[in-house]
Scaffold this active site. Structure first.
Site, PDB file in Angstrom:
ATOM      1  N   ASP A  22       0.743  -1.268   0.019  1.00  0.00           N
ATOM      2  CA  ASP A  22      -0.032  -0.073   0.055  1.00  0.00           C
ATOM      3  C   ASP A  22       0.789   1.425  -0.087  1.00  0.00           C
ATOM      4  OD1 ASP A  22      -1.409  -2.314   0.753  1.00  0.00           O
ATOM      5  OD2 ASP A  22      -2.291  -1.246   2.491  1.00  0.00           O
ATOM      6  N   GLU A 204     -10.784  -2.420   4.215  1.00  0.00           N
ATOM      7  CA  GLU A 204      -9.319  -1.833   4.551  1.00  0.00           C
ATOM      8  C   GLU A 204      -8.853  -0.535   3.727  1.00  0.00           C
ATOM      9  OE1 GLU A 204      -6.722  -5.797   4.867  1.00  0.00           O
ATOM     10  OE2 GLU A 204      -6.822  -5.121   2.883  1.00  0.00           O
TER      11      GLU A 204
END
Ligand code: FRU
Length: 482
Positions: A22, A204
């Protein structure tokens, strides 16, 4: 040369070596775009997470910086965000300077192994040298886990009407909003999402922000989800609604996706960019991110994209377009009008030599079935196109090259078209191992990675019958790695 190995993205950020997932802590400050990222410096597979760091002054050329945050006694450094604390609400600034504050999840691997339910907590770190070096706050965590196993990925923004910070946190099957006057003390405001949106996997990396809709404020909530994306694995859904400082509400009926391709995950937006909203995602999918056939590094980021709103019927949709800074690396642009594709056409006949990376824009007045095919002389190919009877775009990587590393990789992925216009425009950002499709000015977006055994070197256009391309623009894109 590290940046020119096989499959190394030439116009996308990837770390010199080792594992990345990420994007984190994206903040713009004093002319510099900061990009932090989930990083494991010891291996090319996921492991104890650090925050890697890269900077750019134009969103296109990146310089990797020393690691910003290392694991500590509270655990690994999971995903999160960063803000400029302009009026030093935290008191962590020095000598009258605004500190940068990073808010992230401390993930305790020991608690996880012991099956405790509170091993993810929110912590902060601060920088008083414009993001170069970071110190962890002495009294971490600042937000303790109330007993929710998935409790992570804080995205923080300043909410001016209420003069407070708002944290959007992924809490298993929903997001929870918290507020704070000082980034140190957090109070729960509300929850959103238990019975709405896609729930094929855990929620998420959320992001809440405002976009302008002709002078009116519309709130967008991005919620990444893994698994449960439209083309399998991980993906980014979003909700359009309003936020009053306490609660987010939406009138969404069906789930909307920022990107329908399989390879855009955990994307969020930069903070402190004014009215411009710039999004960046991780260009991979948890289905195969750990096993893709690269050697020195694993995975990369998408092209930064500017997000805007567009009305389609009764809906308000988010459109994404590559940031205009991409023009900086455009070389030898060529525009040709009124091209007739009679079944097949080799692009180089119209544009001269075709090179990767490149950008290809097509617009037509009447749309028929067509495809754009990237290929090599080994018979490997990636097909990108539109199917009129399904009103769907597709990217087919079933014959794209290496694909046996994971069973779901070799798929034909599809995405809906949202408007019924006769005319259509399409923009393809093609790197050596990825393609990003922006159709109808960014209403439909698809991102896909691929791994041909030998680099593609050819682009052909195909039509079922005859297709007229009103305008075709082609440009080489110059490598961002010197
Ligand atoms: C999303 C994610 C986050 C987490 C991070 C760990 O890809 O699972 O929820 O913070 O990756 O690396």
């Amino acid at each position: 040369d590290v940046y020119h190995e096989m499959y190394r993205p030439q116009i996308h950020f990837s770390p010199k070596e080792k594992w990345v997932n990420d994007p984190n802590g994206m903040v713009y400050y004093k002319g510099v775009y900061h990009l932090f990222f989930q990083y494991y410096p010891d291996s090319t597979v996921w492991g104890p997470m650090h925050w890697g760091h890269a900077t750019s002054t134009d969103l296109i050329h990146w310089k990797q910086q020393p690691i910003a945050l290392y694991p500590d006694s509270l655990g690994y450094i999971f995903s999160g965000s960063a803000v400029v604390d302009k009026s030093n609400t935290s008191g962590l600034g020095q000598n009258g300077h605004a500190p940068l504050i990073a808010i992230f999840t401390s993930h305790d691997p020991i608690g996880e192994k012991a099956h405790r339910n509170n091993y993810q907590n929110q912590s902060i770190a601060y920088s008083n040298d414009d993001g170069k070096t970071w110190k962890k706050y002495n009294h971490n965590p600042v937000l303790k886990n109330p007993g929710i196993t998935d409790f992570r990925d804080p995205k923080v923004m300043w909410y001016e009407p209420g003069k407070k910070w708002i944290m959007t946190l992924a809490t298993k099957d929903r997001v929870t909003f918290y507020s704070s006057p000082d980034l140190l003390n957090w109070k729960k405001e509300s929850e959103f999402g238990e019975h709405i949106g896609a729930h094929g996997g855990v929620w998420e990396c959320p992001d809440l922000f405002a976009l302008d809709d002709n002078g009116k404020t519309v709130w967008i909530l991005i919620v990444n989800i893994n698994p449960g994306a439209p083309n399998l694995g991980s993906g980014a859904q979003y909700f359009v609604g309003s936020f009053d400082g306490n609660k987010f509400t939406t009138s969404n009926n069906n789930t909307k996706w920022l990107d329908y391709g399989p390879d855009d995950y955990a994307g969020i937006t930069w903070s402190n960019t004014g009215s411009r909203k710039i999004f960046l995602g991780w260009m991979s999918n948890w289905l195969y991110a750990n096993v893709v056939p690269t050697v020195r590094w694993r995975n990369a980021m998408t092209i930064p994209r500017e997000l805007k709103l567009r009305h389609v019927g009764k809906d308000i949709l988010v459109v994404s377009e590559p940031v205009k800074e991409l023009n900086i690396i455009q070389q030898h642009p060529i525009t040709v009008s009124n091209i007739v594709v009679d079944k097949n056409l080799d692009l180089h006949q119209k544009t001269g030599a075709v090179k990767f990376p490149c950008r290809l824009n097509l617009s037509m007045d009447t749309v028929e079935d067509f495809s754009v095919v990237l290929s090599n002389d080994m018979g490997e190919q990636l097909m990108i196109g539109y199917n009129k009877s399904d009103t769907q775009f597709f990217i087919d990587r079933t014959k794209s090259g290496k694909r046996s590393f994971q069973k779901d990789f070799a798929a034909r992925d599809v995405a809906p078209r949202f408007i019924k216009n006769n005319g259509m425009n399409l923009s393809l950002i093609i790197d050596v191992s990825s393609v990003e499709l922006f159709a109808d000015d960014g209403l439909t977006v698809m991102t896909e990675i691929f791994f041909p055994s030998k680099s593609y070197d050819k682009i052909t256009l195909h039509a079922k019958e005859k297709l007229i391309i009103k305008k075709l623009s082609y440009a080489n894109l110059q490598s961002i790695w010197k």
